[in-house]
Design a protein around this motif. Structure first.
Motif, mmCIF file in Angstrom:
data_model
loop_
_atom_site.group_PDB
_atom_site.id
_atom_site.type_symbol
_atom_site.label_atom_id
_atom_site.label_comp_id
_atom_site.label_asym_id
_atom_site.label_seq_id
_atom_site.Cartn_x
_atom_site.Cartn_y
_atom_site.Cartn_z
ATOM 1 N N ASP A 1 9.480 -1.069 -6.247
ATOM 2 C CA ASP A 1 8.026 -0.959 -6.234
ATOM 3 C C ASP A 1 7.363 -2.204 -6.814
ATOM 4 O O ASP A 1 6.437 -2.774 -6.222
ATOM 5 N N GLU B 1 0.825 -1.203 0.000
ATOM 6 C CA GLU B 1 0.000 0.000 0.000
ATOM 7 C C GLU B 1 0.866 1.263 0.000
ATOM 8 O O GLU B 1 0.553 2.241 -0.692
ATOM 9 N N ALA C 1 2.066 1.782 -3.466
ATOM 10 C CA ALA C 1 0.969 2.192 -4.349
ATOM 11 C C ALA C 1 0.588 3.660 -4.155
ATOM 12 O O ALA C 1 0.202 4.337 -5.113
ATOM 13 N N GLN C 2 0.710 4.151 -2.920
ATOM 14 C CA GLN C 2 0.357 5.547 -2.658
ATOM 15 C C GLN C 2 1.370 6.525 -3.255
ATOM 16 O O GLN C 2 1.096 7.721 -3.355
ATOM 17 N N HIS C 3 2.534 6.019 -3.649
ATOM 18 C CA HIS C 3 3.576 6.903 -4.190
ATOM 19 C C HIS C 3 3.942 6.595 -5.634
ATOM 20 O O HIS C 3 4.733 7.328 -6.236
ATOM 21 N N GLN C 4 3.392 5.522 -6.171
ATOM 22 C CA GLN C 4 3.736 5.129 -7.538
ATOM 23 C C GLN C 4 2.458 4.737 -8.280
ATOM 24 O O GLN C 4 1.861 3.700 -7.988
ATOM 25 N N LYS C 5 2.057 5.550 -9.240
ATOM 26 C CA LYS C 5 0.781 5.352 -9.921
ATOM 27 C C LYS C 5 0.720 4.058 -10.721
ATOM 28 O O LYS C 5 -0.373 3.551 -11.010
ATOM 29 N N THR C 6 1.858 3.511 -11.095
ATOM 30 C CA THR C 6 1.853 2.270 -11.881
ATOM 31 C C THR C 6 1.572 1.045 -11.018
ATOM 32 O O THR C 6 1.348 -0.048 -11.553
ATOM 33 N N VAL D 1 -0.905 -0.827 -8.572
ATOM 34 C CA VAL D 1 -2.310 -0.827 -8.164
ATOM 35 C C VAL D 1 -2.401 -1.124 -6.670
ATOM 36 O O VAL D 1 -1.800 -2.080 -6.173
ATOM 37 N N SER D 2 -3.147 -0.301 -5.963
ATOM 38 C CA SER D 2 -3.303 -0.473 -4.518
ATOM 39 C C SER D 2 -4.009 -1.787 -4.189
ATOM 40 O O SER D 2 -4.943 -2.187 -4.896
ATOM 41 N N LYS E 1 -7.992 1.932 2.465
ATOM 42 C CA LYS E 1 -6.746 2.696 2.397
ATOM 43 C C LYS E 1 -6.381 3.273 3.760
ATOM 44 O O LYS E 1 -7.139 4.051 4.340
#
Length: 438
Positions: free
Chosen positions: A290, A62, A65-70, A72-73, A83
């Motif tokens: 990531d 998580e 995911a919160q820092h890298q858009k590629t 998926v959370s 979240k």
């Protein structure tokens, strides 16, 4: 012109600073292996190990995911997971926070989690040697702790705490049903595991396999032929078959007896073996931090759900182990090469979980991805190379016949069950935007 030159120089310096920054992806495998070593110390059973891996990695996933858009959370597909808000406004390094979160979650959830405090200290010392500033480290640690705490709150809602309140499992003494096996005659492991909330599949019984071949004492029956195959294979093992059985043994606690003395040997769990294969594969594929965190997290969730599905069937059919049948009806002195695990036979756990994980890894990293597995070096076995994840999973499955602990239908139907789980999970990941990393 001067302004443009100044901007260029600034970009070069920023690029140099980023390039000189240590690659924390190299810290991921030793961090996870430290968690594995605590599980080995605690003799964590296979289903529980998959649960621990999942919650240790969920917060890190998580954070990434919160820092890298590629990326998926996990909130997109993990059941009931919301979240976790990160309240700090101070700058922090999310890679450091993710690594620390893995260790902190392990510290909080494992029986001997306190042993990970030394690993946390080693991580911080290494970061200081790499010239990370103390304020940045402290803030990153705080975020990692904060997210780990929220993951633990989520974990507390998955029914694990209710296991101890269930009625004690009493094996049936009727013909054809599982009963404790030598040498330890250990009670059934996790008979109520089906109540644990799955992460990705819909329910424990969603992938209910075909019924096992019916028990029969008739020497002309299909069941007797299955049992006799285990007996015959066990008596005529080649050196390669012996090695394969031992390589995939993955029995967290085997007991060797000598006279009146019993000695226990701790080993890695089946899930732990596949987590290490995942580390090896992500490293060989040169995936960044990531993507590597995401893949480890998805493999852990797959393991958790595959064990839930498998254990649902184990205690529904509660089928007798080959060792018990063979000793009663074929040869009183016969012993399997591997020690029979303390739970019902059908379906084969390693067949289910290995096949499921192989499908997920094949999608995420690629088919025909060759790798050399060094997991068992710790247990005095050599490295072993495979041409693909599916071939490794197939070997893990057939190893149970060579080891004398499963009938063929439990292996083959377990593979079918695991493949269905893996395909379902891959389809779900695709629908949520998780793409292959290569």
């Amino acid at each position: 012109m001067k302004k443009a030159l100044l901007v260029c120089l600034l970009l070069v310096r920023v690029g140099q600073a980023e390039a000189s920054k240590p690659d924390l992806s190299k810290r991921l495998q030793p961090t996870l292996f430290a968690v594995t070593m605590v599980m080995i110390h605690d003799v964590v059973n296979p289903p529980a190990a998959s649960r621990f891996y999942t919650y240790c990695l969920l917060g890190a996933h998580e954070l990434v995911a919160q820092h890298q858009k590629t990326i998926v959370s996990p909130t997109a597909f993990a059941r009931d997971f919301t979240k976790p808000a990160i309240e700090t406004k101070e700058p922090y390094d999310y890679h450091i926070a993710a690594l620390y979160c893995i260790l902190e979650a392990g510290r909080l959830i494992l029986p001997s989690g306190y042993m990970l405090e030394e690993e946390q200290k080693k991580l911080l010392d290494e970061l200081k040697r790499e010239k990370y500033s103390d304020p940045l480290i402290q803030q990153s640690v705080q975020v990692g702790q904060e997210v780990a705490k929220k993951v633990m709150a989520y974990a507390a809602t998955d029914n694990y705490r209710n296991l101890s309140a269930r009625t004690r499992y009493r094996p049936s003494k009727a013909d054809g049903f599982w009963f404790p096996t030598p040498p330890g005659y250990i009670e059934a492991i996790e008979p109520h595991w089906r109540i644990i909330r799955p992460m990705l599949i819909d329910s424990c019984s969603q992938f209910k396999p075909a019924p096992p071949v019916a028990f029969s004492k008739d020497t002309t029956s299909a069941f007797y032929k299955l049992a006799y195959e285990v007996y015959s294979v066990g008596k005529n093992l080649t050196d390669n078959q012996r090695f394969i059985a031992s390589y995939w043994d993955c029995n967290p606690f085997a007991i060797n007896t000598s006279g009146h003395m019993s000695i226990g040997f701790k080993k890695i769990s089946p899930g732990g073996h596949w987590m290490n294969i995942t580390s090896i594969a992500t490293s060989k594929a040169h995936l960044n931090f990531d993507k590597a965190v995401m893949i480890h997290s998805l493999v852990a969730m797959t393991l958790m759900d595959a064990f839930i599905s498998c254990w649902d069937e184990k205690y529904r059919s509660s089928r007798i182990r080959p060792e018990t049948v063979i000793n009663r009806s074929i040869s009183a002195r016969w012993q399997p090469l591997l020690q029979t695990p303390p739970f019902p036979e059908y379906t084969s756990g390693h067949s289910v979980i290995s096949t499921a994980v192989a499908e997920v890894l094949t999608y995420l990293i690629g088919d025909n991805f060759s790798f050399t597995d060094n997991t068992e070096v710790l247990f005095d076995l050599p490295e072993r190379s495979f041409d693909s994840f599916r071939k490794a999973a197939a070997e893990a499955a057939i190893s149970r016949l060579y080891g004398g602990i499963h009938y063929r239908d439990a292996i083959e139907n377990g593979q079918t069950q695991g493949r269905a789980i893996g395909v379902f999970i891959v389809d779900k990941l695709k629908s949520k935007g998780v793409r292959s990393t290569l």
